[in-house]
Design a protein around this motif. Structure first.
Motif, PDB file in Angstrom:
ATOM      1  N   LYS A  50       0.880  -1.292   0.004  1.00  0.00           N
ATOM      2  CA  LYS A  50       0.036   0.237  -0.200  1.00  0.00           C
ATOM      3  C   LYS A  50       0.946   1.205   0.067  1.00  0.00           C
ATOM      4  O   LYS A  50       0.526   2.177  -0.817  1.00  0.00           O
ATOM      5  CB  LYS A  50      -1.168  -0.045   1.079  1.00  0.00           C
ATOM      6  N   ASN A  51       1.951   1.062   0.946  1.00  0.00           N
ATOM      7  CA  ASN A  51       2.822   2.286   0.743  1.00  0.00           C
ATOM      8  C   ASN A  51       3.640   2.539  -0.532  1.00  0.00           C
ATOM      9  O   ASN A  51       3.563   3.783  -0.813  1.00  0.00           O
ATOM     10  CB  ASN A  51       3.939   1.929   1.948  1.00  0.00           C
ATOM     11  N   TYR A  52       4.002   1.430  -0.808  1.00  0.00           N
ATOM     12  CA  TYR A  52       4.731   1.632  -2.219  1.00  0.00           C
ATOM     13  C   TYR A  52       3.737   1.988  -3.301  1.00  0.00           C
ATOM     14  O   TYR A  52       4.165   2.955  -4.070  1.00  0.00           O
ATOM     15  CB  TYR A  52       4.989   0.171  -2.795  1.00  0.00           C
ATOM     16  N   ILE A  53       2.414   1.331  -3.518  1.00  0.00           N
ATOM     17  CA  ILE A  53       1.596   1.966  -4.537  1.00  0.00           C
ATOM     18  C   ILE A  53       1.272   3.456  -4.718  1.00  0.00           C
ATOM     19  O   ILE A  53       1.408   4.173  -5.784  1.00  0.00           O
ATOM     20  CB  ILE A  53       0.217   0.980  -4.590  1.00  0.00           C
ATOM     21  N   MET A  54       1.058   3.948  -3.312  1.00  0.00           N
ATOM     22  CA  MET A  54       0.831   5.296  -3.150  1.00  0.00           C
ATOM     23  C   MET A  54       1.909   6.330  -3.414  1.00  0.00           C
ATOM     24  O   MET A  54       1.945   7.284  -3.917  1.00  0.00           O
ATOM     25  CB  MET A  54       0.194   5.432  -1.855  1.00  0.00           C
ATOM     26  N   ASN A  55       3.030   5.942  -2.821  1.00  0.00           N
ATOM     27  CA  ASN A  55       4.549   6.724  -3.207  1.00  0.00           C
ATOM     28  C   ASN A  55       4.691   6.873  -4.634  1.00  0.00           C
ATOM     29  O   ASN A  55       4.956   7.963  -5.087  1.00  0.00           O
ATOM     30  CB  ASN A  55       5.572   5.968  -2.461  1.00  0.00           C
ATOM     31  N   LYS A  56       4.506   5.558  -5.318  1.00  0.00           N
ATOM     32  CA  LYS A  56       5.014   5.674  -6.861  1.00  0.00           C
ATOM     33  C   LYS A  56       3.916   5.835  -7.616  1.00  0.00           C
ATOM     34  O   LYS A  56       3.982   5.833  -8.792  1.00  0.00           O
ATOM     35  CB  LYS A  56       5.485   4.286  -7.078  1.00  0.00           C
TER      36      LYS A  56
END
Length: 752
Positions: free
Chosen positions: A531-537
C-alpha cells in the motif's frame, strides 16, 4: 567397531512401490518374551526409540541382496528392508536368521516364495522337482530356453524356481558367451531368442540375478542382447551410445573406485529401465519393482558417499567460484551440482535436510549468485534449477542469506536482485526461464511460509528488506514502459486512441504481465508494505496505462491488479483511486471495446458489479457523479443503473440524517479540521504496524518518499475541509465545479 557394523537404515515399501526411510539405528537379534521367539530389534541412534521389532518367523522368506541388504515381507503388502553400513554386519544378522530357520547361511533366499493359489498343487509334487531343469546352454537350444523363460513369467513360484536354477548354474554368463558367438556368426534368429531370454530374466525381478547382469563384466553384453528386438527391422545401437556418445565427466577426479563403479552402474541400469525396456503394461508394472529399488539404493549410496567426502565438495565449490576457472569447466561444475541435487530427491526428508545443510555450509548460495549472473545460457539455466531445489527445500534459508548479504553488499549484486534481473533479461521469446524465476520469487515473498519466533518476525524483517532493496528492481520495467516519454516514443500501434499508448511488442508485454502477476500477489498478501509503495509511486495510474495495450492479456492483467486493490475494500485505496480519477482508463477501455462481448468486457463489468454488490459507498458516489452519463446507455446489464440507485438511496439517507441534527452540532461537532484528519492518518499507520507485529520501517531506514507519504494524503484531504461527515464523505457541488476546471486529466472519450 561393533557400532558401525550393526548400523542400519530401516525401509518400508509404500503403495507407490517406493522405499520410505523409517530411520537409522543399530540392529540386534534377541529373544523377545511377548513375541515368543528370536526377533530383530532396531533402536534409533538419535533417541534410542524402537524403530523395528520383528519376530524371525520360521516360514518367512528373507532375501539377501547386494551384500548389505536384507529384504522380507512381514504381511501382505508390507515389505521391509534393512540396509547395513557394513557387509560384516549384514552377514552376522543373516547368519542369525538362517540359524532360526535351519538354513545354510550361503543361500540368498531362506524360503521358496509360494503363493496360495499354487501352494496345494506344489505340495503334491515329488521332492525331485524342487528346481526347474534348464536345457543345456547351446545355440540350438536357444528357442527352447526362450519358451521356458517366457512361460514362467505368469507364475510367481515358477519364476522363483527358475531364478534359483539360473543362479546356481552360473547360467547367465554362459548365455552371454552364446550372445558373443551369435553376433560373430551374425545369427539373427539366435539374437532374437536371446533378446526374449534376457528380457524375461529381467522380469524375474531378482536382485541376485541383477547383481550378476549389471556387473562391469556382463552389463554391456546384456545391453547388447536387448538391442535385437524382433519387432525392429534394424537393431538399436545402445552400446555405441553408452560407450561413445555418453561421456562420463569427472569435474574433480573421483579417487574412490567403488564410487566411480557405482556411478557408472547406476547410469547404465537407469538407461536400461528408461530407454531400452518398453513401458510395462498394467500387468507387468510390478515385474521391475526390484530394478527400481536397485537404482534407488544405488543413488542413496552415491549421494551419501559424495556428501561424506567434504574434501571433494570443497574442491568443487572452490573451482566453481574461482575467477580463473574457464567457462567450459564452470559449465561442467554447475551441471554436476544440478545432477547431484536431482539425485538428492531420492533421499528421505531427514537425509535431504542434512544434504542441503551441507551444501549451504559449503557456500552454495554465494556460488549461485556468481554463476546466475554469467553470460552462458546453459550455466544460468542449470544454476536456476539448483536454486529452485534450494527454494523448495527451505525458503527461510535463502531469505536469511540475502538479508545478511544486504548488510555487506550493494543492492545490484544481491542474490534476489540477480534473480529479478535474470527474469527481466530472459531472451526466450516465450519467457520460459522468467516464468520459473517468477514462481521462485513468489515462494520467497509468500508470508505463508515465513517463520515467526519469539524474538523476531521473519515476515516483517524480510518484507522490509524486500521493499527497501529489491522492489525498485522488480518494478523498473513497468515504470519505464509506462512513463509518458516512453509511451509517446513507442506510439507504434496504428491507433485512433488519442491518449498515451504503451509499448506493444509481445515479449515486453509478456514480461510486464509476469511482473503484474507478482504485484497482484503482493496486494493480496503484503497489506501495509505494498500500500505504501503503490501510493508513493502512484503505481496504479502507471499500471492502468497498460489498459491501452493491443495485447488483451496485458490489459486484463492491469485490470486484475486494480480489481484486487478494490477487493480489499480499504478506504485509503478508495480515496487514492477517486482523487486520482483512476476509473477513467478502465471506463475508456470499456467504451473502446464497443459492443464486443469478450473477456475484457466481462471483467470490467464484474469490477463494477463487485462495487455495487459490496456497496462500497465512496466508489459508488465517485462513479455515478463523474461517469454515469457515459455509462447510462449500457443496459444489457443492470450494474450501472443499480449503482445509480444505491447512490440515490445513500444520498437520501444522508439528507435525512442532516435534517435530524441540530444546527449548532452540525456546524461544530461534525466539522473536522486538517489536524484531526492528520491524526486519523497517524492512527492508520499505528494500527497497521501493530498488525504486522513490529514497526515495519525503522526510522533510520526510511527513504525520502516514505517520509513524504503522509503529505500526499494531506493533498487528498484538503478538499474535505469543512465538509460534513456522515457514513460517507461526498464532495459538495462547489468542489465538483472546481475539479471540473482544474483537473489535469480530462476524459477525452467519455460521452463522445
Amino acid at each position: 567397531m561393533s557400532d558401525t557394523r550393526r548400523r542400519v537404515k530401516v525401509y518400508t515399501l509404500n503403495e507407490d512401490r517406493q522405499w520410505d526411510d523409517r530411520g537409522t539405528g543399530h540392529v540386534s537379534s534377541t529373544y523377545v518374551e511377548e513375541l515368543k521367539g528370536m526377533s530383530l530389534l532396531v533402536r534409533a541412534e538419535s533417541d534410542g526409540s524402537l524403530l523395528l521389532e520383528s519376530k524371525i518367523n520360521p516360514n518367512t522368506a528373507y532375501q539377501k541382496q547386494q551384500d548389505t541388504l536384507i529384504v522380507w515381507s512381514e504381511a501382505e503388502n508390507y515389505d521391509l528392508a534393512l540396509s547395513f553400513q557394513e557387509k560384516a554386519g549384514c552377514d552376522e544378522i543373516w547368519e542369525k536368521i538362517c540359524q532360526v530357520q535351519g538354513k545354510d547361511p550361503s543361500v540368498e533366499v531362506t524360503q521358496d516364495l509360494i503363493d496360495e493359489s499354487e501352494e496345494e498343487r506344489f505340495e503334491e509334487m515329488p521332492e525331485t522337482s524342487h528346481l526347474i531343469d534348464l536345457p543345456t546352454c547351446e545355440l540350438n537350444k536357444l528357442e527352447e530356453i526362450a519358451d521356458l523363460v517366457t512361460s514362467v513369467l505368469s507364475s510367481p513360484i515358477r519364476r522363483e524356481k527358475l531364478a534359483l536354477a539360473l543362479e546356481n548354474e552360473g547360467y547367465i554368463k554362459k548365455l552371454l558367451q552364446l550372445f558373443q558367438a551369435c553376433e560373430n556368426l551374425e545369427n539373427t534368429e539366435g539374437l532374437h531368442h536371446l533378446y526374449e531370454i534376457i528380457r524375461g530374466i529381467l522380469f524375474l525381478n531378482k536382485a541376485t540375478l541383477f547383481e550378476v547382469m549389471f556387473s562391469d563384466e556382463c552389463i554391456m553384453d546384456v545391453v547388447g542382447c536387448l538391442e535385437y528386438d524382433p519387432a525392429l527391422a534394424q537393431p538399436k545401437r545402445h552400446r555405441e551410445f553408452l560407450t561413445k556418445t555418453a561421456k562420463f565427466k569427472e569435474v574433480i577426479p573421483i579417487t574412490d573406485s567403488e564410487l566411480r563403479q557405482k556411478i557408472h552402474q547406476t547410469y547404465r541400469v537407469q538407461y536400461i529401465q528408461d530407454i531400452i525396456l518398453p513401458t510395462p503394461s498394467v500387468f507387468e508394472e510390478n515385474f521391475l519393482s526390484t530394478l527400481t529399488s536397485f537404482i534407488f539404493f544405488n543413488k542413496v549410496e552415491i549421494v551419501s558417499m559424495l556428501q561424506e567426502d567434504e574434501k571433494f565438495l570443497s574442491e568443487v565449490f572452490a573451482q566453481l567460484t574461482d575467477e580463473a576457472t574457464d567457462d567450459d569447466k564452470r559449465r561442467e561444475l554447475v551441471n554436476f551440482f544440478k545432477e547431484f541435487c536431482a539425485f538428492s530427491q531420492t533421499l528421505q526428508p531427514q537425509n535431504r535436510d542434512a544434504f542441503f545443510k551441507t551444501l549451504a555450509k559449503l557456500g552454495i548460495l554465494p556460488a549461485l549468485e556468481i554463476v546466475m549472473g554469467m553470460d552462458d545460457l546453459q550455466v544460468r539455466s542449470a544454476a536456476t534449477d539448483i536454486f529452485s531445489y534450494l527454494v523448495e527445500f527451505s525458503p527461510s534459508m535463502v531469505r536469511e542469506f540475502v538479508m545478511q548479504e544486504a548488510q555487506q553488499s550493494d543492492d545490484d549484486i544481491l542474490l534476489i536482485n540477480v534473480v529479478i534481473e535474470q527474469m527481466i533479461c530472459d531472451t526466450d521469446p516465450e519467457l520460459g526461464g522468467a516464468v520459473q524465476l517468477m514462481g521462485l520469487l513468489r515462494t520467497l515473498i509468500d508470508p505463508e511460509n515465513m517463520l515467526a519466533t519469539t524474538n523476531k518476525t521473519e515476515k516483517s524483517e524480510f518484507l522490509n528488506f524486500f521493499y527497501n532493496h529489491c522492489m525498485h528492481v522488480l518494478t523498473a520495467p513497468l515504470l519505464t514502459n509506462t512513463s509518458e516519454d516512453k509511451c509517446e516514443k513507442d506510439n507504434i500501434v496504428g491507433s485512433n486512441k488519442n491518449n498515451t499508448i504503451c509499448p506493444d511488442n509481445y515479449q515486453t508485454a509478456q514480461l510486464l504481465a509476469l511482473i503484474l502477476e507478482l504485484l497482484t500477489f503482493c496486494v493480496e498478501h503484503h497489506t501495509y508494505h505494498i500500500k505504501n509503495y503503490i501510493m508513493n509511486k502512484d503505481l496504479l495510474r502507471r499500471v492502468l496505462v497498460l489498459m491501452n495495450s493491443k495485447h488483451t492479456f496485458l490489459a486484463l492483467c492491469a485490470l486484475r491488479f486494480m480489481r484486487r486493490i478494490i477487493g480489499l475494500k480499504d478506504e485509503f485505496y478508495n480515496r487514492y483511486i477517486t482523487k486520482g480519477n483512476l476509473f477513467e482508463p478502465v471506463i475508456n477501455a470499456l467504451l473502446d471495446n464497443g459492443t464486443r462481448y469478450n473477456l475484457l468486457n466481462s471483467a470490467v463489468i464484474e469490477l463494477f458489479e463487485f462495487i455495487r454488490v459490496e456497496d462500497i459507498k465512496s466508489l459508488t458516489a465517485h462513479i455515478v457523479e463523474n461517469f454515469y452519463k457515459a455509462l447510462e446507455s449500457i443496459e444489457y446489464v443492470q450494474t450501472f443503473k443499480g449503482l445509480k440507485t444505491k447512490y440515490e438511496q445513500e444520498k437520501d439517507r444522508q439528507n435525512q440524517k442532516l435534517n435530524s441534527v441540530p444546527s449548532i452540532l452540525r456546524s461544530n461537532r461534525f466539522r473536522r479540521d486538517a489536524k484531526a484528519l492528520e491524526e486519523d492518518e497517524e492512527m492508520w499507520f499505528n494500527e497497521d504496524e501493530e498488525e504486522e507485529g513490529k514497526v515495519v520501517v525503522a526510522p533510520a531506514e526510511k527513504s525520502k518518499p516514505e517520509d513524504d507519504f503522509p503529505d500526499n494524503y494531506e493533498k487528498f484531504m484538503e478538499t474535505k475541509k469543512g465538509s460534513l461527515v456522515g457514513l460517507v464523505d461526498y464532495p459538495d457541488d462547489e468542489e465538483e465545479d472546481e475539479e471540473e476546471e482544474t483537473s489535469p486529466r480530462k476524459r477525452p472519450r467519455l460521452g463522445s
